[in-house]
Scaffold this active site. Structure first.
Site, PDB file in Angstrom:
ATOM      1  N   SER A 281      -7.425   4.292   9.378  1.00 20.78           N
ATOM      2  CA  SER A 281      -8.157   4.249   8.119  1.00 20.78           C
ATOM      3  C   SER A 281      -7.490   3.275   7.140  1.00 20.78           C
ATOM      4  O   SER A 281      -8.143   2.385   6.570  1.00 20.78           O
ATOM      5  CB  SER A 281      -8.209   5.672   7.532  1.00 20.78           C
ATOM      6  OG  SER A 281      -8.616   5.664   6.198  1.00 20.78           O
TER       7      SER A 281
ATOM      8  N   HIS B  21       0.855  -1.184   0.000  1.00 18.20           N
ATOM      9  CA  HIS B  21       0.000   0.000   0.000  1.00 18.20           C
ATOM     10  C   HIS B  21       0.888   1.229   0.000  1.00 18.20           C
ATOM     11  O   HIS B  21       1.865   1.301   0.730  1.00 18.20           O
ATOM     12  CB  HIS B  21      -0.899   0.021   1.244  1.00 18.20           C
ATOM     13  CG  HIS B  21      -1.796   1.210   1.294  1.00 18.20           C
ATOM     14  ND1 HIS B  21      -2.991   1.254   0.609  1.00 18.20           N
ATOM     15  CD2 HIS B  21      -1.650   2.408   1.887  1.00 18.20           C
ATOM     16  CE1 HIS B  21      -3.545   2.444   0.807  1.00 18.20           C
ATOM     17  NE2 HIS B  21      -2.749   3.163   1.574  1.00 18.20           N
TER      18      HIS B  21
ATOM     19  N   ASP C  51     -15.021   3.396   7.919  1.00 15.83           N
ATOM     20  CA  ASP C  51     -14.017   4.281   7.312  1.00 15.83           C
ATOM     21  C   ASP C  51     -14.654   5.198   6.273  1.00 15.83           C
ATOM     22  O   ASP C  51     -14.284   6.362   6.163  1.00 15.83           O
ATOM     23  CB  ASP C  51     -12.887   3.470   6.676  1.00 15.83           C
ATOM     24  CG  ASP C  51     -11.852   4.403   6.050  1.00 15.83           C
ATOM     25  OD1 ASP C  51     -11.247   5.190   6.804  1.00 15.83           O
ATOM     26  OD2 ASP C  51     -11.680   4.379   4.818  1.00 15.83           O
TER      27      ASP C  51
ATOM     28  N   ARG D 128     -14.121  13.487   8.186  1.00 16.46           N
ATOM     29  CA  ARG D 128     -12.810  14.129   8.400  1.00 16.46           C
ATOM     30  C   ARG D 128     -12.516  15.134   7.299  1.00 16.46           C
ATOM     31  O   ARG D 128     -11.922  16.182   7.535  1.00 16.46           O
ATOM     32  CB  ARG D 128     -11.714  13.058   8.445  1.00 16.46           C
ATOM     33  CG  ARG D 128     -11.735  12.237   9.729  1.00 16.46           C
ATOM     34  CD  ARG D 128     -10.928  10.961   9.565  1.00 16.46           C
ATOM     35  NE  ARG D 128      -9.554  11.236   9.188  1.00 16.46           N
ATOM     36  CZ  ARG D 128      -8.789  10.404   8.473  1.00 16.46           C
ATOM     37  NH1 ARG D 128      -9.258   9.241   8.073  1.00 16.46           N
ATOM     38  NH2 ARG D 128      -7.563  10.738   8.169  1.00 16.46           N
TER      39      ARG D 128
ATOM     40  N   LYS E 280      -8.664  -1.024   6.307  1.00 20.42           N
ATOM     41  CA  LYS E 280      -8.990  -1.531   4.975  1.00 20.42           C
ATOM     42  C   LYS E 280      -8.072  -2.685   4.585  1.00 20.42           C
ATOM     43  O   LYS E 280      -8.489  -3.644   3.937  1.00 20.42           O
ATOM     44  CB  LYS E 280      -8.910  -0.394   3.952  1.00 20.42           C
ATOM     45  CG  LYS E 280     -10.096   0.569   4.099  1.00 20.42           C
ATOM     46  CD  LYS E 280      -9.995   1.777   3.189  1.00 20.42           C
ATOM     47  CE  LYS E 280      -9.049   2.793   3.750  1.00 20.42           C
ATOM     48  NZ  LYS E 280      -9.127   4.121   3.115  1.00 20.42           N
TER      49      LYS E 280
HETATM   50  N1  URA Z   1      -5.622   7.269   2.877  1.00 18.90           N
HETATM   51  C1  URA Z   1      -6.602   6.630   3.532  1.00 18.90           C
HETATM   52  O1  URA Z   1      -7.076   5.587   3.091  1.00 18.90           O
HETATM   53  N2  URA Z   1      -7.056   7.144   4.674  1.00 18.90           N
HETATM   54  C2  URA Z   1      -6.567   8.279   5.197  1.00 18.90           C
HETATM   55  O2  URA Z   1      -7.000   8.687   6.240  1.00 18.90           O
HETATM   56  C3  URA Z   1      -5.534   8.946   4.495  1.00 18.90           C
HETATM   57  C4  URA Z   1      -5.076   8.417   3.343  1.00 18.90           C
END
Ligand code: URA
Ligand code: CA
Length: 454
Positions: free
Chosen positions: A196, A95, A174, A181, A200
């Site tokens: 976050s 990621h 999320d 946010r 995932k």
């Molecule tokens: N990428 C994400 O998936 N979440 C965040 O909070 C910031 C970047």
């Protein structure tokens, strides 16, 4: 003191306002309290206004690593998870926290799969100035990214690799929290970012995870210390949840590679899989890929992993795996032999240097915004994009430039007005910084945080 109470254990009931006060006072929330908060938020018992106040309290007071882990797990539990255990072998995932022209997934998915490590990659679409892997792949004629979880698993069992969008209801907490946010100035909180991203990743069930934490002018974290904090926290969460995780901290002071834009980056990935790609993109793919093979127990150290990957590029196996991946997802695999089959922009405009010198800076964010202006990125989730649009950077940091020499080529669709192209040209020129003397070599990999958080 009021803020030392674990409301659920000691008092037996809780109000969100008490938890906001507790966090605002700097105390750590308990696992039960975080579960209450996230469950309540997803089910509607905790309204947006209380969650906004909580996000702001977290923004200012931070979270312990244990708290961030509990928050992450509460978020994972808010929705479905995918069980990739049915795929034999160690499944590797990576990621990136988001950069400009970051073409690495297109290269790494087939490259690591060619080494015999299954890759089941769930990717996103682009929003803002960083492009999304799905948008890039969909520039290949016919390519399908909307696989069900069952189709994803079947594809990986069959050919060892698939790259898809997420169709399952992963981490609804999320989706809600991120949208909140975004409008409450609480996106750039390190524990909220870490929870976050890691929620995932954990919900998608990989066997191990390599993180690429971007740092620099084109990343949302500009300072090395912040990047280390995020990397350490994400590794702490991953390993704490039983997912072997490491992070590389890498420079995003200039765009990665030369191409920025969807089809242009697919072409760049093809070149890289042939061993003819830009050196920085190749270096980063080998560094991340070496670690993916190492965590998947293919090799005992990442350098040995890099050697395997270099050999797979040299003998054509890596490109052949990309061809298989494209064909398996209904794309026109002939693009791997003839990138001319990818969508091409009608207008190609060369940008020339206005003076002699050495490139000492190339503002990534500004290039990203210029590419957006050409229609290659999304302003909102529903915007449509031009797959052919983008910019190819002919000169990068360290290169010598003579006045009048090409520094970049703009790829613009027929709908782009000459005013737009002119303004993009000016944005590119002002993104480049020149000096009479070259700067030192730019380091790409700036740091490592391993499984032990070091
Ligand atoms: N990428 C994400 O998936 N979440 C965040 O909070 C910031 C970047
Ligand atoms: Ca690139």
């Amino acid at each position: 003191m009021q803020n030392e109470v674990d409301y659920l254990k000691v008092v037996g009931r809780v109000r969100a306002s008490d938890l906001i006060l507790k966090k605002r006072s700097g105390s750590a929330l308990s696992e039960a309290e975080l579960n209450y908060l996230i469950d309540g938020y997803v089910q509607g018992a905790v309204p947006d206004y209380q969650m906004s106040a909580m996000a702001m309290a977290i923004y200012f007071m931070g979270m312990t690593e244990e708290e961030a882990l509990f928050l992450t797990l509460a978020m994972v539990n808010s929705g479905d998870t995918i069980s990739l255990e049915v795929i034999p072998g160690a499944r590797a995932d990576k990621h990136s926290t988001g950069g400009v022209g970051d073409t690495t997934t297109l290269v790494l998915a087939p490259l690591v799969a060619a080494a015999g490590v299954p890759v089941a990659k769930l990717s996103g679409r682009g929003l803002g100035h960083t492009g999304g892997t799905l948008d890039k792949l969909e520039s290949i004629p016919g390519f399908q990214t909307d696989l069900s979880a069952a189709e994803l698993i079947a594809a990986v069992k069959n050919i060892g690799v698939a790259v898809a969008g997420q169709t399952a209801n992963l981490v609804p907490a999320d989706k809600m929290l991120y949208a909140l946010r975004d409008v409450t100035a609480t996106v750039d909180s390190i524990p909220l970012i870490a929870a976050s991203i890691m929620s995932k990743k954990l919900a998608a069930g990989p066997g191990s995870l390599v993180l690429d934490v971007k740092c620099g002018s084109g990343a949302f974290l500009k300072e090395l210390e912040q990047a280390y904090s995020l990397a350490r926290l994400m590794c702490g969460i991953g390993n704490g949840a039983g997912l072997e995780t490491i992070a590389l901290i890498t420079s995003m002071d200039q765009p990665l590679g030369r191409a920025v834009g969807n089809a242009l980056e697919v072409e760049e990935a093809i070149l890289t899989l042939r061993g003819e790609g830009p050196p920085d993109l190749e270096e980063l793919c080998l560094a991340l890929g070496g670690w993916m093979l190492c965590l998947s127990k293919k090799v005992s150290d990442p350098e040995a992993g890099k050697d395997i990957l270099k050999a797979l590029i040299a003998d054509g196996t890596a490109l052949e795996k990309f061809r298989e991946l494209i064909a398996n997802q209904q794309g026109n695999a002939a693009v791997t032999e003839d990138p001319g089959l990818l969508p091409r922009a009608e207008k190609q405009v060369t940008v020339k240097a206005v003076k002699d010198g050495f490139v000492v800076g190339l503002k990534a964010e500004q290039i990203g915004n210029a590419v957006m202006a050409l229609g290659a990125g999304r302003e909102t989730r529903d915007s449509s994009i031009d797959p052919a649009a983008g910019i190819v950077l002919e000169k990068k940091i360290g290169d010598r430039v003579k006045k009048g020499e090409p520094i970049a080529v703009i790829h613009a669709g027929h709908a782009s007005s000459s005013e737009l192209v002119y303004s993009v040209e000016n944005q590119i020129i002002s993104a480049y910084e020149f000096e009479d003397r070259p700067c030192g070599k730019q380091q790409l990999v700036l740091g490592l945080v391993d499984q032990k958080g070091r």
